[in-house]
Design a protein around this motif. Structure first.
Motif, PDB file in Angstrom:
ATOM      1  N   SER A 133       0.753  -1.031   0.003  1.00  0.00           N
ATOM      2  CA  SER A 133      -0.165   0.086  -0.086  1.00  0.00           C
ATOM      3  C   SER A 133       0.993   1.224  -0.111  1.00  0.00           C
ATOM      4  O   SER A 133       0.803   2.326  -0.985  1.00  0.00           O
ATOM      5  CB  SER A 133      -0.802   0.021   1.138  1.00  0.00           C
ATOM      6  OG  SER A 133      -1.465   1.336   1.426  1.00  0.00           O
ATOM      7  N   LYS A 138      -0.516   0.373  -4.111  1.00  0.00           N
ATOM      8  CA  LYS A 138      -1.675  -0.186  -4.434  1.00  0.00           C
ATOM      9  C   LYS A 138      -2.770  -0.189  -3.679  1.00  0.00           C
ATOM     10  O   LYS A 138      -2.984   0.569  -2.595  1.00  0.00           O
ATOM     11  CB  LYS A 138      -1.195  -1.860  -4.498  1.00  0.00           C
ATOM     12  CG  LYS A 138      -0.121  -2.246  -5.312  1.00  0.00           C
ATOM     13  CD  LYS A 138      -0.118  -3.812  -5.461  1.00  0.00           C
ATOM     14  CE  LYS A 138       0.667  -4.266  -6.510  1.00  0.00           C
ATOM     15  NZ  LYS A 138       0.638  -5.676  -6.859  1.00  0.00           N
ATOM     16  N   LYS A 139      -4.188  -0.133  -4.343  1.00  0.00           N
ATOM     17  CA  LYS A 139      -5.251   0.036  -3.643  1.00  0.00           C
ATOM     18  C   LYS A 139      -5.538  -1.440  -2.924  1.00  0.00           C
ATOM     19  O   LYS A 139      -4.960  -2.358  -3.060  1.00  0.00           O
ATOM     20  CB  LYS A 139      -6.179   0.337  -4.597  1.00  0.00           C
ATOM     21  CG  LYS A 139      -6.179   1.474  -5.406  1.00  0.00           C
ATOM     22  CD  LYS A 139      -6.321   2.575  -4.705  1.00  0.00           C
ATOM     23  CE  LYS A 139      -6.018   3.921  -5.728  1.00  0.00           C
ATOM     24  NZ  LYS A 139      -5.967   5.081  -4.965  1.00  0.00           N
ATOM     25  N   TYR A 140      -6.284  -1.318  -1.499  1.00  0.00           N
ATOM     26  CA  TYR A 140      -6.674  -2.229  -0.958  1.00  0.00           C
ATOM     27  C   TYR A 140      -7.130  -3.393  -1.907  1.00  0.00           C
ATOM     28  O   TYR A 140      -6.845  -4.623  -1.432  1.00  0.00           O
ATOM     29  CB  TYR A 140      -7.734  -1.929   0.139  1.00  0.00           C
ATOM     30  CG  TYR A 140      -7.023  -0.898   1.233  1.00  0.00           C
ATOM     31  CD1 TYR A 140      -5.774  -0.576   1.129  1.00  0.00           C
ATOM     32  CD2 TYR A 140      -7.773  -0.487   2.496  1.00  0.00           C
ATOM     33  CE1 TYR A 140      -5.116   0.492   2.226  1.00  0.00           C
ATOM     34  CE2 TYR A 140      -7.121   0.405   3.217  1.00  0.00           C
ATOM     35  CZ  TYR A 140      -5.883   0.828   3.214  1.00  0.00           C
ATOM     36  OH  TYR A 140      -5.499   1.600   3.953  1.00  0.00           O
ATOM     37  N   MET A 158      -3.891  -3.230   7.647  1.00  0.00           N
ATOM     38  CA  MET A 158      -3.497  -1.672   7.665  1.00  0.00           C
ATOM     39  C   MET A 158      -3.560  -0.815   8.843  1.00  0.00           C
ATOM     40  O   MET A 158      -2.666  -0.211   9.437  1.00  0.00           O
ATOM     41  CB  MET A 158      -4.323  -1.050   6.371  1.00  0.00           C
ATOM     42  CG  MET A 158      -3.840  -1.419   5.054  1.00  0.00           C
ATOM     43  SD  MET A 158      -1.967  -1.216   4.622  1.00  0.00           S
ATOM     44  CE  MET A 158      -1.868   0.397   4.717  1.00  0.00           C
TER      45      MET A 158
END
Length: 175
Positions: A133, A138-140, A158
């Protein structure tokens, strides 16, 4: 150093440990690093660490103890070198040279070392999610897909990583 230790006896024991083992340790470290300057520094660091943390008179196996301390210092040296290399590689990506003072570079490297130590305390999957992330951007959902995790797990990991980061910030703030 323990409070009840005789300072002269400690000093004498440290002197004997140093004079009996300095050259041997320097040679041992130099074989691993293949660099005489770093080997000399790490040899000194090893003896300084021993002096600051151990009742020298209580050491029963000096060379085994010295090697254990030296291995930790060498490991730290390599971790720091790796972080420094990655930082310099990152700086080289910018079109114009980014110039920072030596002091700024040391502060950044010290911060990176703290972050690295903090991340190494996290479970491996939490660390991986956090790095994907924060470093790779990168997106979740993409992380969840890549790591075969649920979106809720990625969010939970996260949160765990952020809580760990906040604890580091609080520790530094209140020191």
């Amino acid at each position: 150093m323990p409070h009840n230790a005789d300072p002269r006896a400690q000093q004498s024991a440290m002197h004997a440990l140093y004079s009996d083992n300095h050259h041997w340790l320097y040679t041992w470290i130099r074989k691993r690093l293949d660099n005489q300057f770093d080997a000399a520094d790490l040899t000194q660091d090893t003896f300084l660490r021993i002096h600051s943390r151990q009742d020298v008179e209580q050491i029963t196996e000096p060379r085994a103890y010295i090697v254990t301390v030296a291995k930790g210092i060498i490991s730290h040296f390599y971790r720091r070198q790796s972080l420094e290399d990655k930082y310099l590689e990152y700086l080289s990506l910018f079109p114009e040279p980014v110039t920072r003072s030596q002091e700024q570079q040391q502060i950044i490297l010290q911060t990176l070392e703290q972050i690295d130590a903090l991340l190494n305390e996290l479970p491996p999957h939490v660390k991986s999610v956090f790095l994907l992330s924060q470093i790779e951007g990168k997106k979740y959902q993409a992380i969840a897909d890549d790591m075969n995790l649920s979106l809720i797990s990625v969010k939970r990991y996260m949160k765990q990583a952020y809580v760990q980061c906040l604890s580091l910030m609080e520790d530094d703030f209140f020191e």
